[in-house]
Write a protein that holds these residues in place. Structure first.
Motif, PDB file in Angstrom:
ATOM      1  N   LEU A 126       0.792  -1.237   0.000  1.00  0.00           N
ATOM      2  CA  LEU A 126       0.000   0.000   0.000  1.00  0.00           C
ATOM      3  C   LEU A 126       0.821   1.283   0.000  1.00  0.00           C
ATOM      4  O   LEU A 126       0.703   2.101  -0.910  1.00  0.00           O
ATOM      5  CB  LEU A 126      -0.953  -0.015   1.194  1.00  0.00           C
ATOM      6  CG  LEU A 126      -1.953   1.130   1.256  1.00  0.00           C
ATOM      7  CD1 LEU A 126      -2.872   1.114   0.047  1.00  0.00           C
ATOM      8  CD2 LEU A 126      -2.795   1.056   2.516  1.00  0.00           C
ATOM      9  N   ASN A 127       1.652   1.478   1.030  1.00  0.00           N
ATOM     10  CA  ASN A 127       2.299   2.790   1.188  1.00  0.00           C
ATOM     11  C   ASN A 127       3.306   3.088   0.094  1.00  0.00           C
ATOM     12  O   ASN A 127       3.359   4.203  -0.430  1.00  0.00           O
ATOM     13  CB  ASN A 127       2.913   2.906   2.581  1.00  0.00           C
ATOM     14  CG  ASN A 127       1.819   3.061   3.635  1.00  0.00           C
ATOM     15  OD1 ASN A 127       0.907   3.864   3.468  1.00  0.00           O
ATOM     16  ND2 ASN A 127       1.882   2.270   4.685  1.00  0.00           N
TER      17      ASN A 127
ATOM     18  N   ILE B 277     -23.332   2.217  -2.723  1.00  0.00           N
ATOM     19  CA  ILE B 277     -21.975   2.565  -2.284  1.00  0.00           C
ATOM     20  C   ILE B 277     -21.587   3.915  -2.885  1.00  0.00           C
ATOM     21  O   ILE B 277     -21.857   4.175  -4.061  1.00  0.00           O
ATOM     22  CB  ILE B 277     -20.966   1.469  -2.715  1.00  0.00           C
ATOM     23  CG1 ILE B 277     -21.322   0.137  -2.040  1.00  0.00           C
ATOM     24  CG2 ILE B 277     -19.525   1.867  -2.388  1.00  0.00           C
ATOM     25  CD1 ILE B 277     -20.632  -1.069  -2.639  1.00  0.00           C
ATOM     26  N   SER B 278     -20.947   4.762  -2.082  1.00  0.00           N
ATOM     27  CA  SER B 278     -20.567   6.092  -2.582  1.00  0.00           C
ATOM     28  C   SER B 278     -19.127   6.437  -2.255  1.00  0.00           C
ATOM     29  O   SER B 278     -18.635   6.105  -1.178  1.00  0.00           O
ATOM     30  CB  SER B 278     -21.456   7.176  -1.948  1.00  0.00           C
ATOM     31  OG  SER B 278     -22.689   7.209  -2.619  1.00  0.00           O
ATOM     32  N   GLY B 279     -18.465   7.115  -3.209  1.00  0.00           N
ATOM     33  CA  GLY B 279     -17.140   7.680  -2.953  1.00  0.00           C
ATOM     34  C   GLY B 279     -16.026   6.667  -2.882  1.00  0.00           C
ATOM     35  O   GLY B 279     -15.016   6.884  -2.204  1.00  0.00           O
ATOM     36  N   LEU B 280     -16.177   5.559  -3.620  1.00  0.00           N
ATOM     37  CA  LEU B 280     -15.209   4.470  -3.486  1.00  0.00           C
ATOM     38  C   LEU B 280     -15.075   3.702  -4.801  1.00  0.00           C
ATOM     39  O   LEU B 280     -16.053   3.537  -5.529  1.00  0.00           O
ATOM     40  CB  LEU B 280     -15.733   3.503  -2.413  1.00  0.00           C
ATOM     41  CG  LEU B 280     -14.745   2.804  -1.495  1.00  0.00           C
ATOM     42  CD1 LEU B 280     -13.803   3.793  -0.816  1.00  0.00           C
ATOM     43  CD2 LEU B 280     -15.499   2.000  -0.443  1.00  0.00           C
ATOM     44  N   TYR B 281     -13.866   3.238  -5.085  1.00  0.00           N
ATOM     45  CA  TYR B 281     -13.635   2.361  -6.237  1.00  0.00           C
ATOM     46  C   TYR B 281     -13.929   0.914  -5.843  1.00  0.00           C
ATOM     47  O   TYR B 281     -13.308   0.377  -4.935  1.00  0.00           O
ATOM     48  CB  TYR B 281     -12.186   2.466  -6.749  1.00  0.00           C
ATOM     49  CG  TYR B 281     -12.064   3.499  -7.838  1.00  0.00           C
ATOM     50  CD1 TYR B 281     -12.142   3.137  -9.187  1.00  0.00           C
ATOM     51  CD2 TYR B 281     -11.921   4.835  -7.525  1.00  0.00           C
ATOM     52  CE1 TYR B 281     -12.072   4.098 -10.193  1.00  0.00           C
ATOM     53  CE2 TYR B 281     -11.850   5.804  -8.525  1.00  0.00           C
ATOM     54  CZ  TYR B 281     -11.919   5.426  -9.846  1.00  0.00           C
ATOM     55  OH  TYR B 281     -11.870   6.367 -10.842  1.00  0.00           O
ATOM     56  N   VAL B 282     -14.892   0.309  -6.540  1.00  0.00           N
ATOM     57  CA  VAL B 282     -15.279  -1.078  -6.292  1.00  0.00           C
ATOM     58  C   VAL B 282     -15.584  -1.727  -7.646  1.00  0.00           C
ATOM     59  O   VAL B 282     -16.032  -1.047  -8.571  1.00  0.00           O
ATOM     60  CB  VAL B 282     -16.525  -1.156  -5.376  1.00  0.00           C
ATOM     61  CG1 VAL B 282     -16.960  -2.594  -5.148  1.00  0.00           C
ATOM     62  CG2 VAL B 282     -16.252  -0.490  -4.021  1.00  0.00           C
ATOM     63  N   GLY B 283     -15.341  -3.014  -7.759  1.00  0.00           N
ATOM     64  CA  GLY B 283     -15.575  -3.717  -9.018  1.00  0.00           C
ATOM     65  C   GLY B 283     -17.052  -3.919  -9.313  1.00  0.00           C
ATOM     66  O   GLY B 283     -17.780  -4.487  -8.498  1.00  0.00           O
TER      67      GLY B 283
ATOM     68  N   GLU C 145     -11.120   0.854   4.125  1.00  0.00           N
ATOM     69  CA  GLU C 145     -10.111   0.794   5.181  1.00  0.00           C
ATOM     70  C   GLU C 145      -8.723   1.130   4.623  1.00  0.00           C
ATOM     71  O   GLU C 145      -7.974   1.916   5.201  1.00  0.00           O
ATOM     72  CB  GLU C 145     -10.110  -0.622   5.765  1.00  0.00           C
ATOM     73  CG  GLU C 145      -9.660  -0.710   7.190  1.00  0.00           C
ATOM     74  CD  GLU C 145      -9.912  -2.105   7.761  1.00  0.00           C
ATOM     75  OE1 GLU C 145      -8.919  -2.794   8.058  1.00  0.00           O
ATOM     76  OE2 GLU C 145     -11.081  -2.513   7.857  1.00  0.00           O
ATOM     77  N   LEU C 146      -8.402   0.515   3.467  1.00  0.00           N
ATOM     78  CA  LEU C 146      -7.105   0.794   2.827  1.00  0.00           C
ATOM     79  C   LEU C 146      -6.995   2.249   2.410  1.00  0.00           C
ATOM     80  O   LEU C 146      -5.955   2.892   2.587  1.00  0.00           O
ATOM     81  CB  LEU C 146      -6.927  -0.077   1.573  1.00  0.00           C
ATOM     82  CG  LEU C 146      -6.692  -1.564   1.762  1.00  0.00           C
ATOM     83  CD1 LEU C 146      -6.329  -2.174   0.425  1.00  0.00           C
ATOM     84  CD2 LEU C 146      -5.586  -1.824   2.763  1.00  0.00           C
ATOM     85  N   CYS C 147      -8.076   2.770   1.829  1.00  0.00           N
ATOM     86  CA  CYS C 147      -8.068   4.158   1.361  1.00  0.00           C
ATOM     87  C   CYS C 147      -7.880   5.121   2.535  1.00  0.00           C
ATOM     88  O   CYS C 147      -7.229   6.159   2.402  1.00  0.00           O
ATOM     89  CB  CYS C 147      -9.351   4.471   0.612  1.00  0.00           C
ATOM     90  SG  CYS C 147      -9.445   3.618  -0.980  1.00  0.00           S
ATOM     91  N   SER C 148      -8.451   4.771   3.693  1.00  0.00           N
ATOM     92  CA  SER C 148      -8.298   5.609   4.884  1.00  0.00           C
ATOM     93  C   SER C 148      -6.842   5.691   5.318  1.00  0.00           C
ATOM     94  O   SER C 148      -6.362   6.755   5.715  1.00  0.00           O
ATOM     95  CB  SER C 148      -9.139   5.053   6.043  1.00  0.00           C
ATOM     96  OG  SER C 148     -10.493   5.013   5.674  1.00  0.00           O
ATOM     97  N   VAL C 149      -6.138   4.578   5.250  1.00  0.00           N
ATOM     98  CA  VAL C 149      -4.742   4.527   5.677  1.00  0.00           C
ATOM     99  C   VAL C 149      -3.897   5.542   4.896  1.00  0.00           C
ATOM    100  O   VAL C 149      -3.002   6.178   5.452  1.00  0.00           O
ATOM    101  CB  VAL C 149      -4.154   3.093   5.481  1.00  0.00           C
ATOM    102  CG1 VAL C 149      -2.665   3.063   5.766  1.00  0.00           C
ATOM    103  CG2 VAL C 149      -4.886   2.102   6.376  1.00  0.00           C
TER     104      VAL C 149
END
Length: 310
Positions: free
Chosen positions: A93-94, A261-267, A302-306
């Motif tokens: 991630l980072n 779902i809003s504001g997020l990349y999802v398949g 969760e990942l996007c928050s990090v």
């Protein structure tokens, strides 16, 4: 009208093999870009010298300069570190967040009208990063995940039933990772739902194998991750865009209320054409399927928050 131009950022296995598929299909001129000096130049020249044998006319150049990517129709971003055994996609991630942020700003400065296809992992969080950093509309930033995941599912279904892969259509929703949602109810063999053809317990095993498809390959390779199927998947998306095919493919898209779902990349199922993402197809989900998709979205969030991208 000159030929279309596709830039591929990252000349590792995924990037170089994407260049290979695109050139072999004569879809566009290719620019292979990497920070490492010599590698994109060498691979680009090698591929260019295959063109007379393949009877394909396209220019392929390798470069370390973003100026060479100017006015690209599509930019495929594969840059980042790859997974090693025992690493989850999220461990990347980072490091990959920093790489993605840097790449996107430089690419968009040269090609403000481009469409970005994101391949770097962890996929959904990297697509979110690219979207937020690029300042482009969501139609022009799309993540490659579902095409690969559904191809893996199709492979296992075809093998299980001993039928042609051409007969198999498979559906996978959600984040690209352990929480992905293979939808057997919408997966078919020659139009017949696979739920009619494969016992439920066996189907569950195939779904699990699909979700762990990347890790299975990493475990074999030990020093890298999958690249033939991921690059073929990226190429299918590029082809749909360049040829304005209006092809419905599962891709990571920025949701604005679709599927709740809003504001997020999802398949989700996406129609791809010359404008990029032209439509998100909403299908009816059972309560269980919706719950699984929500879990998947939560994992992405969760990942996007990090990385401060939620």
């Amino acid at each position: 009208m000159g030929r279309k131009k596709v830039t591929i950022v990252g000349s590792g296995n995924v990037g170089a093999t994407t260049a290979h598929w695109i050139a072999a299909k004569e879809l566009a001129d290719v620019v292979l870009l990497d920070v490492i000096e010599g590698v994109p130049q060498g691979k680009g020249l090698d591929l260019l010298e295959a063109m007379p044998i393949e009877k394909r006319d396209c220019s392929i150049i390798g470069t370390n300069e973003y100026a060479d990517t100017k006015d690209s129709d599509v930019v495929v971003i594969t840059a980042g570190i790859a997974r090693k055994p025992g690493m989850s996609r999220d461990d990347l991630l980072n490091t990959n967040f920093k790489i993605m942020s840097d790449v996107v700003s430089k690419v968009v400065a040269q090609s403000p009208n481009t469409i970005l296809v994101i391949v770097s992992n962890p996929l959904d969080a990297m697509a979110q990063t690219a979207f937020k950093q690029a300042g482009l509309p969501r139609e022009r930033v799309i993540g490659m995940a579902g095409v690969l995941d559904s191809a893996r599912f199709r492979t296992f279904i075809a093998d299980e039933l001993k039928v042609s892969v051409e007969n198999v259509t498979a559906f996978v929703l959600g984040g690209h990772g352990d929480t992905m949602v293979p939808l057997s109810r919408y997966s078919t063999v020659a139009g017949i739902p696979i739920t009619e053809l494969i016992p439920a317990d066996r189907l569950k095993e195939l779904e699990t194998r699909t979700a762990n498809g990347g890790a299975e390959i990493v475990k074999h390779l030990k020093t890298g991750s999958a690249y033939y199927a991921p690059s073929a998947a990226a190429t299918e998306m590029v082809e749909a865009i360049l040829k304005d095919k209006k092809k419905i493919l599962p891709c990571a898209a920025y949701l604005q209320g679709e599927y709740g779902i809003s504001g997020l990349y999802v398949g989700v199922p996406c129609k791809l054409g010359a404008k990029g993402l032209e439509q998100i197809i909403e299908i009816k989900l059972t309560a269980d399927e919706q719950a699984a998709l929500n879990r998947s979205a939560d994992a992405v969030k969760e990942l996007c928050s990090v990385i401060g991208m939620a």
